[in-house]
Design a protein around this motif. Sequence first.
Motif, PDB file in Angstrom:
ATOM      1  N   LEU A 228       0.836  -1.209   0.000  1.00 61.10           N
ATOM      2  CA  LEU A 228       0.000   0.000   0.000  1.00 61.10           C
ATOM      3  C   LEU A 228       0.870   1.258   0.000  1.00 61.10           C
ATOM      4  N   GLU A 229       1.945   1.225   0.767  1.00 56.72           N
ATOM      5  CA  GLU A 229       2.862   2.364   0.785  1.00 56.72           C
ATOM      6  C   GLU A 229       3.681   2.419  -0.498  1.00 56.72           C
ATOM      7  N   ALA A 230       4.058   1.238  -0.982  1.00 53.80           N
ATOM      8  CA  ALA A 230       4.877   1.176  -2.193  1.00 53.80           C
ATOM      9  C   ALA A 230       4.141   1.727  -3.403  1.00 53.80           C
ATOM     10  N   VAL A 231       2.862   1.410  -3.550  1.00 53.04           N
ATOM     11  CA  VAL A 231       2.123   1.870  -4.730  1.00 53.04           C
ATOM     12  C   VAL A 231       1.941   3.385  -4.681  1.00 53.04           C
ATOM     13  N   ARG A 232       1.791   3.919  -3.478  1.00 55.19           N
ATOM     14  CA  ARG A 232       1.644   5.378  -3.350  1.00 55.19           C
ATOM     15  C   ARG A 232       2.933   6.085  -3.766  1.00 55.19           C
ATOM     16  N   ILE A 233       4.058   5.606  -3.250  1.00 50.24           N
ATOM     17  CA  ILE A 233       5.347   6.220  -3.584  1.00 50.24           C
ATOM     18  C   ILE A 233       5.670   6.029  -5.063  1.00 50.24           C
ATOM     19  N   SER A 234       5.403   4.841  -5.565  1.00 54.40           N
ATOM     20  CA  SER A 234       5.741   4.544  -6.964  1.00 54.40           C
ATOM     21  C   SER A 234       4.994   5.453  -7.927  1.00 54.40           C
ATOM     22  N   MET A 235       3.713   5.643  -7.682  1.00 55.85           N
ATOM     23  CA  MET A 235       2.916   6.443  -8.614  1.00 55.85           C
ATOM     24  C   MET A 235       3.169   7.945  -8.443  1.00 55.85           C
ATOM     25  N   LYS A 236       3.432   8.362  -7.228  1.00 55.22           N
ATOM     26  CA  LYS A 236       3.640   9.788  -6.990  1.00 55.22           C
ATOM     27  C   LYS A 236       5.053  10.243  -7.337  1.00 55.22           C
ATOM     28  N   THR A 237       6.012   9.339  -7.295  1.00 55.20           N
ATOM     29  CA  THR A 237       7.403   9.752  -7.500  1.00 55.20           C
ATOM     30  C   THR A 237       8.136   8.912  -8.532  1.00 55.20           C
ATOM     31  N   LEU A 238       8.244   7.605  -8.289  1.00 53.82           N
ATOM     32  CA  LEU A 238       9.120   6.779  -9.109  1.00 53.82           C
ATOM     33  C   LEU A 238       8.735   6.778 -10.584  1.00 53.82           C
ATOM     34  N   PHE A 239       7.512   6.346 -10.894  1.00 54.26           N
ATOM     35  CA  PHE A 239       7.096   6.261 -12.296  1.00 54.26           C
ATOM     36  C   PHE A 239       6.800   7.637 -12.892  1.00 54.26           C
ATOM     37  N   THR A 240       6.243   8.524 -12.084  1.00 53.60           N
ATOM     38  CA  THR A 240       5.993   9.879 -12.572  1.00 53.60           C
ATOM     39  C   THR A 240       7.301  10.568 -12.933  1.00 53.60           C
ATOM     40  N   GLY A 241       8.289  10.455 -12.029  1.00 52.80           N
ATOM     41  CA  GLY A 241       9.591  11.070 -12.302  1.00 52.80           C
ATOM     42  C   GLY A 241      10.250  10.482 -13.534  1.00 52.80           C
ATOM     43  N   GLU A 242      10.146   9.167 -13.708  1.00 55.84           N
ATOM     44  CA  GLU A 242      10.759   8.534 -14.874  1.00 55.84           C
ATOM     45  C   GLU A 242      10.086   8.981 -16.161  1.00 55.84           C
ATOM     46  N   ARG A 243       8.775   9.131 -16.131  1.00 56.02           N
ATOM     47  CA  ARG A 243       8.063   9.579 -17.338  1.00 56.02           C
ATOM     48  C   ARG A 243       8.464  11.012 -17.681  1.00 56.02           C
ATOM     49  N   ILE A 244       8.564  11.865 -16.670  1.00 50.78           N
ATOM     50  CA  ILE A 244       8.974  13.257 -16.903  1.00 50.78           C
ATOM     51  C   ILE A 244      10.380  13.300 -17.494  1.00 50.78           C
ATOM     52  N   LEU A 245      11.280  12.530 -16.912  1.00 49.22           N
ATOM     53  CA  LEU A 245      12.660  12.511 -17.384  1.00 49.22           C
ATOM     54  C   LEU A 245      12.748  11.992 -18.815  1.00 49.22           C
ATOM     55  N   CYS A 246      12.059  10.911 -19.075  1.00 46.28           N
ATOM     56  CA  CYS A 246      12.101  10.301 -20.409  1.00 46.28           C
ATOM     57  C   CYS A 246      11.529  11.260 -21.459  1.00 46.28           C
ATOM     58  N   ASP A 247      10.417  11.892 -21.119  1.00 45.97           N
ATOM     59  CA  ASP A 247       9.800  12.843 -22.057  1.00 45.97           C
ATOM     60  C   ASP A 247      10.726  14.018 -22.350  1.00 45.97           C
ATOM     61  N   HIS A 248      11.492  14.426 -21.345  1.00 45.68           N
ATOM     62  CA  HIS A 248      12.380  15.573 -21.528  1.00 45.68           C
ATOM     63  C   HIS A 248      13.616  15.204 -22.347  1.00 45.68           C
ATOM     64  N   VAL A 249      14.265  14.119 -21.969  1.00 42.23           N
ATOM     65  CA  VAL A 249      15.524  13.740 -22.631  1.00 42.23           C
ATOM     66  C   VAL A 249      15.303  13.413 -24.100  1.00 42.23           C
ATOM     67  N   PHE A 250      14.179  12.752 -24.415  1.00 41.17           N
ATOM     68  CA  PHE A 250      13.922  12.332 -25.799  1.00 41.17           C
ATOM     69  C   PHE A 250      12.729  13.086 -26.395  1.00 41.17           C
ATOM     70  N   ALA A 251      12.680  14.369 -26.066  1.00 45.94           N
ATOM     71  CA  ALA A 251      11.558  15.202 -26.519  1.00 45.94           C
ATOM     72  C   ALA A 251      11.470  15.292 -28.041  1.00 45.94           C
ATOM     73  N   THR A 252      12.595  15.088 -28.752  1.00 48.96           N
ATOM     74  CA  THR A 252      12.591  15.249 -30.208  1.00 48.96           C
ATOM     75  C   THR A 252      11.991  14.054 -30.943  1.00 48.96           C
ATOM     76  N   SER A 253      11.737  12.963 -30.229  1.00 49.79           N
ATOM     77  CA  SER A 253      11.215  11.769 -30.898  1.00 49.79           C
ATOM     78  C   SER A 253      10.159  11.089 -30.037  1.00 49.79           C
ATOM     79  N   ASP A 254       8.912  11.137 -30.471  1.00 50.87           N
ATOM     80  CA  ASP A 254       7.825  10.488 -29.739  1.00 50.87           C
ATOM     81  C   ASP A 254       8.021   8.983 -29.661  1.00 50.87           C
TER      82      ASP A 254
END
Length: 642
Positions: free
Chosen positions: A254-280
């Motif tokens: 229960l704690e893991a899913v909260r942290i994962s969705m609020k930080t881990l996966f959200t942060g990774e998606r933000i980072l990935c979208d930024h680094v490879f912004a030139t190619s969808d």
Amino acid sequence: MPRKGMRSLCFNTSRTPSFSISRGRSVSPSRTSVSSTPRRGFSESMIEQTIDAAATIIMKWDAETSAYAKVTSLFYESKREAMQFIKSVNDLQKIMHLLVSEESGSDLRLVRAQHLMQIAMKRLQKEFYQILSMNRAHLDPESVSTRSSRTSASARSSLSDFDDDGSPEDEIRAAGDSISEVEEVSSLVMSDLKSIADCMIGSGYGKECIHIYKIIRKSIIDEGIYKLGVEKMSSSQINKMDWDVLDFKIKNWLEAVRISMKTLFTGERILCDHVFATSDSIRESCFADISKDGATLLLGFPELVAKTKKSPPEKIFRVLDMYTAVSENWQEIDTIFSFESTSVVRQQALNSLIRLSESVRSLLADFESAIQKDSSKAMVPGGGLHALTMYSMNYLTLLADYTNILADIISDWPPPAKSTLPESYFDSPESDESQAAPAMSVRIAWLILVLHCKLDGKAKHYKDVSLSYLFLANNLQHVISRVRTSNLRYILGEEWITKHEAKVRQFSANYERLAWGHVFDSLPVNPTATMTAGQAKESFRKFNTSFEDAYWKQRSCIVPDGKLRDEIKVSIGRKLVTAYRELYDTHKSTVGDERAARLFVRFSPEDVGNYLSDLFFGTVSSGGSSSSSSTSSHRRHMRSPR
């Protein structure tokens, strides 16, 4: 927990492999993505100058020919020079396009440019790897934002903790500077990665860049999931677990899913979208390969738990907790994993919700069945609360805290079949109105009705019928009390409460009639009517006998609810004490002299009231007297039972 959880995501980099690019590799036009530059845009001298300028900075940072370059990071040493390096590579790429378009006379220059490009890509590949490896703590924009707001709030709230001699403004300013520094580093690191990625992809080396990124970032996600306590398990493993162990794992999840969705996966998606912004396509591919396994493992755990077969009744609350967690995080799941290639993650979340809802329905059915199958025949002393009543109401009260989730789960669940209970239980308005009531209200009302039916059967085990009615009154009063003081009140409504309070009064009245009716009947219909001395003596004798008999029988009875206890006492006292007082005041002197009065008139109206006040506490001390001290002065009037 969030702060601790995010610290745990900064891992040792020693396990991540290194990469290299072969120097012997040739560059073809198909590996480049920048449009060809018209020949007329460059003179021969400009071409030579561009290649020479690129060679100067590229060879400076060739780790195989320079000891300095081998141990130093270009982007760490000089950001200006790093940007110049990127610009030189981009210019070199344009020249290579130009030379490839030439029909002849450009082979040597193209070979030289090609050689420089290979050296440059190897350098950028190393820089990309180093930046990713050494800046893991700064590559989660979501966690930086969360940490920033949390630290700011902490700084603001601590103002009152400083002594007058302290400098809270300096402390807060220092905290703010620290936060700004972290955010700035994060921003710079992301910018550097994007610059390198754009350059490598534009130069036709996107595959190498993506490979490094996926390997390093996937290890972070996978290790993050592991450090949050989520591990791969099979259904058989979970089925073999003791409930305490599984309960711990669910709490951890229960704690893991909260942290994962609020930080881990959200942060990774933000980072990935930024680094490879030139190619969808690249950013989708990277994010899917990095996060899909970890997210599927995380969101697949509830489905495994839902399938477990042997679990205690309280499992339903953990199942509801997991259903709530997935439901509340659904918007994040749908947004973060919005790509078609990550649809498997969304589907896993939906599958878990379906399995969890099925498990809740099954567990509710098991709870109902457990009530109906309860076979305990031991009678509760004094007509008190049955353990089944207390357990069932604790269970239902806790369920009521999940009203919204439960309403969603059972909204399309067919109502219970009335044929499972005797017809006599459906002669009330609720049975006619249940079709129009919300499914949640119907289901809870039904479970209480099943409990009531079971208690009714248990009440029949009492040999004293009056005690069976007191038993029913006590247990239904407990049900109503728990309903009134919990969310069950909003589920069942005031009308339900009012109707069942009337049933309690009916049970109480039946108890009073059967337990005390012969005492009421022992008094004359008209206590103030004229009597002879013999008639008066007989009236007092009959009252004494019947009152003592009723008292000794009822003094072991218990009414746990104070309000109901007072209501029963007041009802008995109003009828008994009032009528007896009339007899006492009118005919005490009729029985004869003082000696005769002591013999036949053993109780004053106050004595009767005091004895009644002793009742329904269910505590009797040794020696045959009540533990209550309020009536010790009148105890001598009461004869011990034969």
